[in-house]
Design a protein around this motif. Structure first.
Motif, PDB file in Angstrom:
ATOM      1  N   SER A  10       0.916  -1.218  -0.124  1.00  0.00           N
ATOM      2  CA  SER A  10       0.108   0.016  -0.131  1.00  0.00           C
ATOM      3  C   SER A  10       0.795   1.376  -0.067  1.00  0.00           C
ATOM      4  CB  SER A  10      -1.079  -0.055   1.246  1.00  0.00           C
ATOM      5  OG  SER A  10      -1.701  -1.065   1.086  1.00  0.00           O
ATOM      6  N   LEU A  11       1.959   1.154   0.688  1.00  0.00           N
ATOM      7  CA  LEU A  11       3.018   2.480   0.831  1.00  0.00           C
ATOM      8  C   LEU A  11       3.472   2.605  -0.289  1.00  0.00           C
ATOM      9  CD1 LEU A  11       4.369   4.687   2.456  1.00  0.00           C
ATOM     10  CD2 LEU A  11       5.988   2.834   3.182  1.00  0.00           C
ATOM     11  N   ILE A  35      10.054   8.945   0.622  1.00  0.00           N
ATOM     12  CA  ILE A  35       9.891  10.152  -0.062  1.00  0.00           C
ATOM     13  C   ILE A  35      10.664  10.033  -1.061  1.00  0.00           C
ATOM     14  CG2 ILE A  35      11.185  12.514   0.245  1.00  0.00           C
ATOM     15  CD1 ILE A  35      10.828  11.969   3.186  1.00  0.00           C
ATOM     16  N   LEU A  36      10.108  10.717  -2.322  1.00  0.00           N
ATOM     17  CA  LEU A  36      10.707  10.343  -3.676  1.00  0.00           C
ATOM     18  C   LEU A  36      10.989  11.945  -4.360  1.00  0.00           C
ATOM     19  CD1 LEU A  36      11.095   8.854  -6.514  1.00  0.00           C
ATOM     20  CD2 LEU A  36       8.839   9.458  -6.959  1.00  0.00           C
ATOM     21  N   CYS A  41      16.912  17.666  -5.362  1.00  0.00           N
ATOM     22  CA  CYS A  41      16.364  18.114  -4.110  1.00  0.00           C
ATOM     23  C   CYS A  41      17.564  18.308  -3.060  1.00  0.00           C
ATOM     24  CB  CYS A  41      15.119  17.487  -3.478  1.00  0.00           C
ATOM     25  SG  CYS A  41      15.091  15.678  -3.246  1.00  0.00           S
ATOM     26  N   ALA A  42      17.558  19.305  -2.406  1.00  0.00           N
ATOM     27  CA  ALA A  42      18.388  19.869  -1.184  1.00  0.00           C
ATOM     28  C   ALA A  42      17.546  19.780   0.054  1.00  0.00           C
ATOM     29  CB  ALA A  42      19.275  20.848  -1.571  1.00  0.00           C
ATOM     30  N   PHE A  43      17.871  19.049   1.079  1.00  0.00           N
ATOM     31  CA  PHE A  43      17.131  19.004   2.394  1.00  0.00           C
ATOM     32  C   PHE A  43      17.848  19.954   3.130  1.00  0.00           C
ATOM     33  CE2 PHE A  43      15.869  14.972   0.355  1.00  0.00           C
ATOM     34  CZ  PHE A  43      14.617  14.940   0.566  1.00  0.00           C
ATOM     35  N   THR A  44      17.285  20.896   3.942  1.00  0.00           N
ATOM     36  CA  THR A  44      17.987  21.456   5.133  1.00  0.00           C
ATOM     37  C   THR A  44      18.058  20.429   6.390  1.00  0.00           C
ATOM     38  OG1 THR A  44      17.071  23.598   4.465  1.00  0.00           O
ATOM     39  CG2 THR A  44      17.848  23.403   6.606  1.00  0.00           C
ATOM     40  N   THR A  45      16.752  19.979   6.630  1.00  0.00           N
ATOM     41  CA  THR A  45      16.692  18.731   7.509  1.00  0.00           C
ATOM     42  C   THR A  45      15.698  17.941   7.029  1.00  0.00           C
ATOM     43  OG1 THR A  45      15.231  19.876   9.076  1.00  0.00           O
ATOM     44  CG2 THR A  45      17.383  20.220   9.443  1.00  0.00           C
ATOM     45  N   LEU A  46      15.877  16.758   7.425  1.00  0.00           N
ATOM     46  CA  LEU A  46      14.730  15.535   7.251  1.00  0.00           C
ATOM     47  C   LEU A  46      14.734  14.696   8.730  1.00  0.00           C
ATOM     48  CD1 LEU A  46      12.967  13.919   5.445  1.00  0.00           C
ATOM     49  CD2 LEU A  46      15.006  12.499   4.777  1.00  0.00           C
ATOM     50  N   THR A  47      13.732  14.719   9.399  1.00  0.00           N
ATOM     51  CA  THR A  47      13.560  14.229  10.464  1.00  0.00           C
ATOM     52  C   THR A  47      12.731  12.851  10.639  1.00  0.00           C
ATOM     53  OG1 THR A  47      13.261  16.439  11.406  1.00  0.00           O
ATOM     54  CG2 THR A  47      12.406  14.685  12.992  1.00  0.00           C
ATOM     55  N   SER A  48      13.322  11.922  11.323  1.00  0.00           N
ATOM     56  CA  SER A  48      12.800  10.404  11.330  1.00  0.00           C
ATOM     57  C   SER A  48      13.313  10.250  12.567  1.00  0.00           C
ATOM     58  CB  SER A  48      13.448   9.713  10.358  1.00  0.00           C
ATOM     59  OG  SER A  48      12.954   8.428  10.545  1.00  0.00           O
ATOM     60  N   GLN A  70      13.431   5.458   2.054  1.00  0.00           N
ATOM     61  CA  GLN A  70      12.370   5.041   3.008  1.00  0.00           C
ATOM     62  C   GLN A  70      12.654   4.983   4.299  1.00  0.00           C
ATOM     63  OE1 GLN A  70      11.227   1.379   1.395  1.00  0.00           O
ATOM     64  NE2 GLN A  70      11.298   2.190  -0.994  1.00  0.00           N
ATOM     65  N   GLY A  71      11.556   5.101   5.263  1.00  0.00           N
ATOM     66  CA  GLY A  71      11.787   4.968   6.696  1.00  0.00           C
ATOM     67  C   GLY A  71      10.342   5.533   7.455  1.00  0.00           C
TER      68      GLY A  71
END
Length: 88
Positions: A10-11, A35-36, A41-48, A70-71
Protein backbone atom coordinates in the motif's frame (compact mmCIF):
# COMPACT_ATOMS: atom_id res chain seq x y z
CA UNK A 1 -5.90 0.81 9.74
CA UNK A 2 -3.51 2.48 12.19
CA UNK A 3 -0.85 4.94 11.09
CA UNK A 4 2.53 3.34 10.53
CA UNK A 5 1.43 -0.30 10.21
CA UNK A 6 0.04 -0.35 6.68
CA UNK A 7 0.90 -3.15 4.29
CA UNK A 8 4.17 -2.44 2.45
CA UNK A 9 2.51 -2.72 -0.95
CA UNK A 10 0.00 0.00 0.00
CA UNK A 11 2.88 2.36 0.83
CA UNK A 12 4.81 1.41 -2.32
CA UNK A 13 1.79 2.06 -4.52
CA UNK A 14 0.80 5.29 -2.78
CA UNK A 15 -2.61 3.90 -1.84
CA UNK A 16 -2.49 5.63 1.55
CA UNK A 17 -2.05 9.06 -0.01
CA UNK A 18 0.83 11.35 -0.81
CA UNK A 19 1.80 14.99 -0.57
CA UNK A 20 3.67 16.98 -3.20
CA UNK A 21 6.13 19.29 -1.43
CA UNK A 22 8.11 22.06 -3.08
CA UNK A 23 7.91 24.74 -0.41
CA UNK A 24 11.16 25.97 1.09
CA UNK A 25 9.29 27.99 3.75
CA UNK A 26 10.05 25.95 6.86
CA UNK A 27 9.32 22.39 7.90
CA UNK A 28 6.43 20.45 6.42
CA UNK A 29 5.09 17.96 8.97
CA UNK A 30 3.22 14.69 8.63
CA UNK A 31 3.82 10.95 8.75
CA UNK A 32 5.50 9.54 5.67
CA UNK A 33 7.13 6.22 4.87
CA UNK A 34 8.78 7.02 1.56
CA UNK A 35 10.11 10.23 -0.01
CA UNK A 36 10.69 10.43 -3.77
CA UNK A 37 12.65 13.32 -5.31
CA UNK A 38 10.73 14.64 -8.31
CA UNK A 39 13.43 17.16 -9.16
CA UNK A 40 16.93 17.21 -7.67
CA UNK A 41 16.39 18.24 -4.08
CA UNK A 42 18.44 19.65 -1.27
CA UNK A 43 17.18 19.05 2.25
CA UNK A 44 17.92 21.44 5.07
CA UNK A 45 16.69 18.77 7.51
CA UNK A 46 14.81 15.49 7.33
CA UNK A 47 13.44 14.22 10.64
CA UNK A 48 12.82 10.56 11.45
CA UNK A 49 12.59 8.52 14.62
CA UNK A 50 14.44 5.73 12.78
CA UNK A 51 17.69 7.74 12.42
CA UNK A 52 19.47 6.59 15.55
CA UNK A 53 23.01 7.73 14.77
CA UNK A 54 22.20 11.39 14.13
CA UNK A 55 19.60 11.95 16.85
CA UNK A 56 16.62 11.74 14.50
CA UNK A 57 17.71 14.22 11.82
CA UNK A 58 19.68 14.31 8.62
CA UNK A 59 20.96 17.78 7.79
CA UNK A 60 22.20 19.48 4.64
CA UNK A 61 22.14 16.65 2.12
CA UNK A 62 21.01 16.27 -1.49
CA UNK A 63 19.31 13.60 -3.57
CA UNK A 64 19.07 13.36 -7.34
CA UNK A 65 15.93 13.20 -9.44
CA UNK A 66 14.18 9.84 -9.18
CA UNK A 67 15.97 8.75 -6.00
CA UNK A 68 14.01 7.86 -2.88
CA UNK A 69 14.54 7.25 0.80
CA UNK A 70 12.37 5.05 3.00
CA UNK A 71 11.78 5.06 6.75
CA UNK A 72 9.41 6.83 9.11
CA UNK A 73 9.56 10.61 8.56
CA UNK A 74 7.79 13.34 10.49
CA UNK A 75 9.25 16.59 9.11
CA UNK A 76 10.77 17.68 5.80
CA UNK A 77 12.55 20.99 5.26
CA UNK A 78 13.64 21.62 1.67
CA UNK A 79 16.26 24.12 0.55
CA UNK A 80 15.39 23.44 -3.12
CA UNK A 81 13.69 20.93 -5.40
CA UNK A 82 10.48 18.99 -4.95
CA UNK A 83 9.42 15.67 -3.48
CA UNK A 84 6.44 13.36 -3.22
CA UNK A 85 6.07 12.20 0.38
CA UNK A 86 4.01 9.00 0.67
CA UNK A 87 1.76 8.68 3.73
CA UNK A 88 2.22 5.71 6.02
Amino acid sequence: MSIGIAAPQSLALGQLGAQFIQSTDGAQTGTWGRILCVSACAFTTLTSSTFVVQSGTLSDFTMGTGLEIQGYFTAITLASGSVIAYTC
